[in-house]
Design a protein around this motif. Structure first.
Motif, PDB file in Angstrom:
ATOM      1  N   SER A   1       0.853  -1.192   0.000  1.00 35.07           N
ATOM      2  CA  SER A   1       0.000   0.000   0.000  1.00 35.07           C
ATOM      3  C   SER A   1       0.881   1.232   0.000  1.00 35.07           C
ATOM      4  O   SER A   1       2.006   1.212   0.520  1.00 35.07           O
ATOM      5  CB  SER A   1      -0.924   0.007   1.219  1.00 35.07           C
ATOM      6  OG  SER A   1      -0.151   0.026   2.407  1.00 35.07           O
ATOM      7  N   SER A   2       0.372   2.295  -0.584  1.00 33.76           N
ATOM      8  CA  SER A   2       1.141   3.541  -0.623  1.00 33.76           C
ATOM      9  C   SER A   2       0.367   4.652   0.061  1.00 33.76           C
ATOM     10  O   SER A   2      -0.872   4.645   0.082  1.00 33.76           O
ATOM     11  CB  SER A   2       1.458   3.931  -2.068  1.00 33.76           C
ATOM     12  OG  SER A   2       0.276   4.268  -2.762  1.00 33.76           O
ATOM     13  N   PHE A   3       1.089   5.597   0.631  1.00 33.38           N
ATOM     14  CA  PHE A   3       0.479   6.771   1.233  1.00 33.38           C
ATOM     15  C   PHE A   3       1.501   7.900   1.182  1.00 33.38           C
ATOM     16  O   PHE A   3       2.678   7.683   0.862  1.00 33.38           O
ATOM     17  CB  PHE A   3       0.028   6.490   2.675  1.00 33.38           C
ATOM     18  CG  PHE A   3       1.140   6.081   3.598  1.00 33.38           C
ATOM     19  CD1 PHE A   3       1.709   6.981   4.479  1.00 33.38           C
ATOM     20  CD2 PHE A   3       1.624   4.777   3.591  1.00 33.38           C
ATOM     21  CE1 PHE A   3       2.729   6.611   5.334  1.00 33.38           C
ATOM     22  CE2 PHE A   3       2.645   4.392   4.446  1.00 33.38           C
ATOM     23  CZ  PHE A   3       3.204   5.310   5.316  1.00 33.38           C
TER      24      PHE A   3
ATOM     25  N   VAL B   1       3.428  11.283   2.926  1.00 33.75           N
ATOM     26  CA  VAL B   1       3.833  12.006   4.138  1.00 33.75           C
ATOM     27  C   VAL B   1       4.515  13.286   3.680  1.00 33.75           C
ATOM     28  O   VAL B   1       5.584  13.243   3.063  1.00 33.75           O
ATOM     29  CB  VAL B   1       4.803  11.173   5.000  1.00 33.75           C
ATOM     30  CG1 VAL B   1       5.175  11.953   6.264  1.00 33.75           C
ATOM     31  CG2 VAL B   1       4.198   9.828   5.356  1.00 33.75           C
TER      32      VAL B   1
ATOM     33  N   ILE C   1       4.580   0.610   1.702  1.00 32.75           N
ATOM     34  CA  ILE C   1       4.831  -0.432   2.706  1.00 32.75           C
ATOM     35  C   ILE C   1       4.269  -1.733   2.166  1.00 32.75           C
ATOM     36  O   ILE C   1       3.098  -1.795   1.758  1.00 32.75           O
ATOM     37  CB  ILE C   1       4.194  -0.086   4.056  1.00 32.75           C
ATOM     38  CG1 ILE C   1       4.889   1.136   4.678  1.00 32.75           C
ATOM     39  CG2 ILE C   1       4.279  -1.265   5.013  1.00 32.75           C
ATOM     40  CD1 ILE C   1       4.341   1.526   6.041  1.00 32.75           C
TER      41      ILE C   1
ATOM     42  N   CYS D   1       3.973  -6.032   2.991  1.00 31.89           N
ATOM     43  CA  CYS D   1       4.095  -6.993   4.086  1.00 31.89           C
ATOM     44  C   CYS D   1       3.893  -8.423   3.584  1.00 31.89           C
ATOM     45  O   CYS D   1       3.144  -8.659   2.635  1.00 31.89           O
ATOM     46  CB  CYS D   1       3.061  -6.703   5.173  1.00 31.89           C
ATOM     47  SG  CYS D   1       3.221  -5.062   5.918  1.00 31.89           S
TER      48      CYS D   1
ATOM     49  N   GLU E   1       4.316  -2.758  11.882  1.00 33.41           N
ATOM     50  CA  GLU E   1       3.870  -1.887  10.785  1.00 33.41           C
ATOM     51  C   GLU E   1       3.284  -0.589  11.334  1.00 33.41           C
ATOM     52  O   GLU E   1       3.557   0.505  10.821  1.00 33.41           O
ATOM     53  CB  GLU E   1       2.826  -2.603   9.929  1.00 33.41           C
ATOM     54  CG  GLU E   1       2.343  -1.748   8.766  1.00 33.41           C
ATOM     55  CD  GLU E   1       1.256  -2.415   7.950  1.00 33.41           C
ATOM     56  OE1 GLU E   1       0.746  -1.755   7.014  1.00 33.41           O
ATOM     57  OE2 GLU E   1       0.901  -3.573   8.242  1.00 33.41           O
ATOM     58  N   GLU E   2       2.501  -0.690  12.403  1.00 30.55           N
ATOM     59  CA  GLU E   2       1.894   0.502  12.988  1.00 30.55           C
ATOM     60  C   GLU E   2       2.969   1.435  13.545  1.00 30.55           C
ATOM     61  O   GLU E   2       2.912   2.660  13.366  1.00 30.55           O
ATOM     62  CB  GLU E   2       0.917   0.106  14.098  1.00 30.55           C
ATOM     63  CG  GLU E   2       0.263   1.292  14.820  1.00 30.55           C
ATOM     64  CD  GLU E   2      -0.536   2.184  13.871  1.00 30.55           C
ATOM     65  OE1 GLU E   2      -0.652   3.390  14.164  1.00 30.55           O
ATOM     66  OE2 GLU E   2      -1.023   1.682  12.838  1.00 30.55           O
TER      67      GLU E   2
ATOM     68  N   ARG F   1       4.629   3.227  10.684  1.00 31.56           N
ATOM     69  CA  ARG F   1       3.823   4.330  10.157  1.00 31.56           C
ATOM     70  C   ARG F   1       3.903   5.555  11.072  1.00 31.56           C
ATOM     71  O   ARG F   1       3.933   6.699  10.594  1.00 31.56           O
ATOM     72  CB  ARG F   1       2.363   3.886   9.977  1.00 31.56           C
ATOM     73  CG  ARG F   1       2.165   2.901   8.833  1.00 31.56           C
ATOM     74  CD  ARG F   1       0.720   2.453   8.709  1.00 31.56           C
ATOM     75  NE  ARG F   1       0.540   1.512   7.618  1.00 31.56           N
ATOM     76  CZ  ARG F   1       0.254   1.855   6.362  1.00 31.56           C
ATOM     77  NH1 ARG F   1       0.099   3.143   6.055  1.00 31.56           N
ATOM     78  NH2 ARG F   1       0.099   0.943   5.434  1.00 31.56           N
ATOM     79  N   GLN F   2       3.934   5.336  12.377  1.00 28.84           N
ATOM     80  CA  GLN F   2       4.076   6.454  13.307  1.00 28.84           C
ATOM     81  C   GLN F   2       5.425   7.159  13.113  1.00 28.84           C
ATOM     82  O   GLN F   2       5.508   8.389  13.111  1.00 28.84           O
ATOM     83  CB  GLN F   2       3.947   5.956  14.740  1.00 28.84           C
ATOM     84  CG  GLN F   2       2.559   5.455  15.113  1.00 28.84           C
ATOM     85  CD  GLN F   2       2.534   4.812  16.488  1.00 28.84           C
ATOM     86  OE1 GLN F   2       3.569   4.706  17.162  1.00 28.84           O
ATOM     87  NE2 GLN F   2       1.358   4.366  16.918  1.00 28.84           N
TER      88      GLN F   2
ATOM     89  N   LEU G   1       7.215   7.273  10.425  1.00 32.06           N
ATOM     90  CA  LEU G   1       7.249   7.983   9.144  1.00 32.06           C
ATOM     91  C   LEU G   1       6.617   9.367   9.258  1.00 32.06           C
ATOM     92  O   LEU G   1       7.045  10.315   8.590  1.00 32.06           O
ATOM     93  CB  LEU G   1       6.523   7.155   8.069  1.00 32.06           C
ATOM     94  CG  LEU G   1       7.285   5.915   7.583  1.00 32.06           C
ATOM     95  CD1 LEU G   1       6.364   5.010   6.771  1.00 32.06           C
ATOM     96  CD2 LEU G   1       8.483   6.329   6.747  1.00 32.06           C
ATOM     97  N   GLN G   2       5.610   9.498  10.100  1.00 32.32           N
ATOM     98  CA  GLN G   2       4.952  10.794  10.246  1.00 32.32           C
ATOM     99  C   GLN G   2       5.878  11.847  10.849  1.00 32.32           C
ATOM    100  O   GLN G   2       5.711  13.045  10.611  1.00 32.32           O
ATOM    101  CB  GLN G   2       3.689  10.649  11.118  1.00 32.32           C
ATOM    102  CG  GLN G   2       2.611   9.782  10.513  1.00 32.32           C
ATOM    103  CD  GLN G   2       2.097  10.315   9.187  1.00 32.32           C
ATOM    104  OE1 GLN G   2       1.990  11.524   8.986  1.00 32.32           O
ATOM    105  NE2 GLN G   2       1.789   9.405   8.269  1.00 32.32           N
TER     106      GLN G   2
END
Length: 887
Positions: free
Chosen positions: A215-217, A219, A226, A228, A306-307, A310-311, A313-314
């Motif tokens: 998946s992409s998002f 920032v 990311i 998995c 993973e969570e 993501r934190q 990366l922010q």
């Protein structure tokens, strides 16, 4: 089969090791280090990557003798050579040896700094694509021969760690190292065979799973992917799978996660300077490079990892540059009513090519240098700016992206892009030059206006600066933040941090009011301060008399060449822009939350890496010719080289006699600073090379005679240091006397008069040199060694610098021996008897006490007496009658 390692020696002295899960660069670096330390034992600290294990199984390179880690008692290690790592957490059992103060540590690495880095007596850390390239350069420089097998193994390390020269971290030095290895017989067929890997069935299954579960998002405008996967059993070389995914999908940033057995393996890859995967995965216990890193997390579920990722990366993705990040401020603007002649004066003063025209705090137009100069050429110098300004002006807001800025400046062919707040107020400007610098530097991955990673520079601050200085800097950041200001450490101390030179000359620049900051700091932390309103500066003075200089961020211009600058308020970027050389334009932010952030607006790190000195402005030597002397001083002190353009500008300054406009006091100060260097001779020779000695005096030259004289001065000073007399004197003055030795007294006085010295110092130098020259003549004509008493009274009136000058100048062995005798035996020789001892013997006070002490001194000098008892006997023998008379 893997060849059995030889038994460990009875007494292990040197061990070469690397990081756990060693790769080809690690192994190749060990082989290269073995060439530098032929008696050392090569030992892996633990397991190796599968590709490296396969290499050992299939390899025919039996020349590599590796010992097993269990064969090496850590307590017997005397020297530990670490290659391709510095992290204590990655060297297994050798961490025990690294912690021992009795173990000498040598380090060769190419990774960024980490908080758990080991430090050694020798550290060779270079930002290359591979550690093997670092060691190859050293081997080449030392002329150490390599066999074709050794060259092939070392080439493996370079090719693997640079992705066969495709990774963005690859440097010209990696190419040069590989070329050298190829000339030494490296076999590229072997390299290709070993490094070319096809995915096996299990790896292909992982790759397909990653593709399906990616998946992409975004920032801060940066796209991150990311992916998995899970596997019930361990699948080797997960990094190869992730790299394949990166290439197949042409991704810019990828984090691949795989749950295998009881661990989650994370591989990070980045092609963008905004995403440093080593910084991000470092938070998960991993490490690597900004472009490639990995981590392994035990006993934590995949979803939780993973969570957490993501934190991170922010907060850890450095956003794309926006207008507010690259704009210049405060804005230099002009009123519509100013004449074209006035506009030209302002543009020349601030070295800018376009200015916003502002009326009633609102933007009404732009005026360019081209328009102004053409108008003046046509006789319109008294016409107002509003008659010829451009009124159709495009602008951006502070949050505008680089793409928007580029579109406005390039497509609209506008020289200057104003940055406006919502209310229409101009808060900054972006010029074409700003944009060009940013684009070029991004292409070179220099990250213009982009700080180095916080943890790295903070680690360097902790390593290089004493704890009490670190505390002062943090306090400065706190005081500035309380006032709503920004505080920066600037100047030579930041440059020397990067160069790893000692420097505790602390200069702080404040975006705000430096004097108000100094008042707040002094009040809060109980120290004193002095204010200098004219230059908007202050000095903070601590109880131990340690001082830090505080300045308000400012810009400056010169009314005439060589004059002192006129100062105005500005921002940190403009403050740094007024400095002399790029290497002096680094700033370290001190505010809480950003402490340790390094700002490099003008390519200082690039120039430091390339070891060059470059001017910031082509007119720098016109405005301040003393910068020429500083360029030469820095060049020799830091073993840099003056760039070709800078050298041409020095020659131009000499050709146009800009130094004639320079005050003698400033000229003398710069010359004195050069002579105060640890070894000033190369700098003096460089002055002569640029024909700069004539700026000091028309008759000064650096011919063979002067060169020999200066070398003799250096030798005499070295001899004097070895005497350990603990005597303070001005060494620079001895070098100065050696340099001006050819000048006669009138010429010397003429030069000293121009220097505007204090009357006392001027008389001291002129009189001291004349007296020293005359004394040498007296010693020469004496034709023999004077007796000790005579020698003392001849030389005692002369100060130490003048005696050492005499010693360097004299070619007569008798004279040199006499001066040496004076320093080593006579100068500090005094009777043990004091006046009080004579009074205790019964002598009455009076002038005869002095006569007695002088008699004792003379007897001591002539070695007639050697003890206090003999002194007493001499007094009784020569002056006993005085006691009886007194009685």
């Amino acid at each position: 089969m893997t060849r059995a390692a030889p038994p460990a020696p009875a007494r292990t002295k040197e061990v070469i090791t690397t990081h756990l899960n060693a790769d080809f660069d690690a192994m190749a670096s060990m082989v290269a280090a073995k060439k530098l330390y032929p008696e050392a034992l090569m030992v892996f600290p633990g397991s190796q990557e599968r590709s490296l294990r396969d290499f050992f199984i299939r390899s025919s390179f039996y020349f590599m003798d590796f010992a097993r880690v269990r064969q090496v008692p850590t307590e017997e290690i005397k020297r530990l050579i670490l290659v391709d790592t510095r992290q204590v957490s990655r060297i297994g059992k050798f961490a025990e040896a690294a912690a021992s103060p009795e173990v000498d540590i040598h380090i060769y690495d190419h990774h960024p700094d980490s908080p758990d880095d080991v430090h050694g007596s020798l550290e060779v850390v270079e930002n290359l694509g591979s550690t093997t390239a670092v060691l190859t350069r050293i081997i080449k420089e030392r002329g150490i021969p390599l066999t074709p097998q050794e060259a092939t193994v070392m080439a493996l390390g370079i090719f693997e760690d640079t992705g066969s020269f495709t990774f963005s971290s690859t440097t010209p030095e990696d190419f040069e190292a590989a070329a050298y290895l190829l000339r030494q017989g490296a076999d590229l067929n072997v390299v290709s065979e070993i490094l070319t890997k096809d995915l096996d069935a299990m790896q292909v299954a992982l790759l397909n799973d990653l593709l399906e579960h990616s998946s992409s998002f975004h920032v801060d405008g940066v796209e991150v992917v990311i992916a998995c996967t899970t596997s019930p059993e361990y699948v080797p070389d997960f990094a190869v799978v992730a790299h394949k995914l990166m290439d197949m999908e042409n991704l810019q940033v990828l984090f691949a996660l795989a749950q295998m057995e009881d661990r989650v393996y994370v591989v990070g890859r980045s092609r963008l300077p905004e995403v440093d995967v080593s910084e991000i995965l470092g938070e998960l216990g991993g490490g690597g490079h900004p472009y490639a890193a990995s981590a392994a997390i035990k006993d934590v579920p995949l979803a939780q990892v993973e969570e957490r990722l993501r934190q991170l990366l922010q907060t850890r993705v450095h956003p794309l540059r926006r207008a507010k990040d690259i704009m210049s401020f405060p804005v230099k603007s002009i009123s519509p009513e100013v004449t074209l002649e006035g506009a030209e004066l302002l543009m020349n003063r601030y070295s800018i090519n376009a200015m916003p025209v502002i009326s009633a705090e609102r933007l009404v137009g732009l005026i360019s240098r081209q328009t102004v100069e053409k108008g003046i050429y046509h006789g319109l110098k008294d016409h107002q700016v509003k008659e010829y300004m451009t009124t159709e002006v495009v602008f951006v807001g502070p949050e505008a992206t680089l793409a928007e800025i580029r579109e406005r400046l390039v497509i609209n062919k506008q020289r200057l892009l104003p940055v406006l707040e919502d209310e229409g107020q101009v808060v900054g400007v972006v010029s074409r030059t700003d944009l060009l610098h940013l684009l070029i530097s991004q292409a070179e991955e220099a990250q213009w206006s982009q700080p180095l990673r916080k943890k790295n520079i903070v680690g360097l601050v902790r390593e290089r600066l004493p704890k009490h200085i670190q505390e002062i800097l943090r306090q400065a950041g706190q005081a500035a933040a309380e006032l709503g200001y920004n505080a920066y450490l600037v100047g030579g101390v930041v440059r020397d941090l990067i160069l790893r030179h000692e420097n505790l000359d602390i200069d702080i620049v404040i975006e705000g009011d430096g004097i108000i900051f100094a008042r707040r700091f002094a009040s809060r932390f109980g120290v004193r301060h002095r204010e200098f309103q004219k230059f908007k500066t202050a000095v903070i003075i601590f109880p131990d008399d340690f001082k830090i200089d505080v300045a308000t961020a400012r810009t400056e211009y010169y009314e005439t060449p060589g004059a002192l600058p006129v100062v105005e308020y500005s921002s940190i970027k403009m403050d740094l822009y007024r400095r002399d050389f790029t290497i002096n334009t680094l700033a370290l932010k001190l505010n809480p939350g950003e402490f340790g952030t390094l700002l490099d607006f003008f390519g200082a790190q690039r120039d430091l890496k390339e070891r060059i000195i470059s001017l910031l402005h082509n007119l720098s030597f016109v405005e301040d010719p003393t910068r020429v002397f500083r360029a030469i001083r820095f060049e020799q002190r830091f073993k840099l080289r003056i760039s070709k353009l800078t050298a041409n500008l020095i020659n131009n300054a000499v050709r146009n006699n800009f130094f004639d406009r320079l005050s003698g006091a400033r000229l003398f100060q710069e010359l004195k600073l050069i002579l105060q260097e640890e070894n000033p001779l190369p700098a003096v020779a460089r002055l002569a090379e640029f024909d700069l000695l004539k700026a000091v005096h028309s008759r000064l030259v650096y011919d063979e005679g002067t060169r020999v004289m200066m070398e003799r001065v250096q030798g005499v000073l070295a001899w004097f240091d070895l005497l350990y007399l603990d005597e303070k004197f001005d060494k620079w003055l001895v070098y100065f006397l050696g340099l001006v030795e050819p000048l006669d007294t009138p010429e010397l006085k003429e030069m000293l008069s121009r220097f505007k010295l204090s009357p006392k110092l001027e008389a001291n130098i002129a009189g001291g040199k004349a007296a020293a020259d005359e004394m040498l003549l007296r010693l020469f004509h004496l034709g023999r060694e004077p007796n000790r008493h005579q020698l003392y009274h001849l030389l005692a009136p002369l100060g130490t610098p003048y005696l050492l000058y005499m010693m360097a100048k004299s070619k007569q062995e008798i004279s040199r021996r006499s001066i040496s005798l004076f320093f080593t035996h006579l100068k500090h020789l005094q009777p043990e008897f004091k006046g009080r001892d004579l009074l205790a013997m019964g002598f009455a006070p009076g002038p005869h006490i002095k006569d007695m002490l002088e008699a004792l001194h003379e007897a001591r000098l002539n070695e007639e007496i050697k003890s206090k008892t003999e002194e007493r006997e001499l007094i009784r023998r020569q002056f006993g009658q005085a006691i009886r008379s007194a009685g």
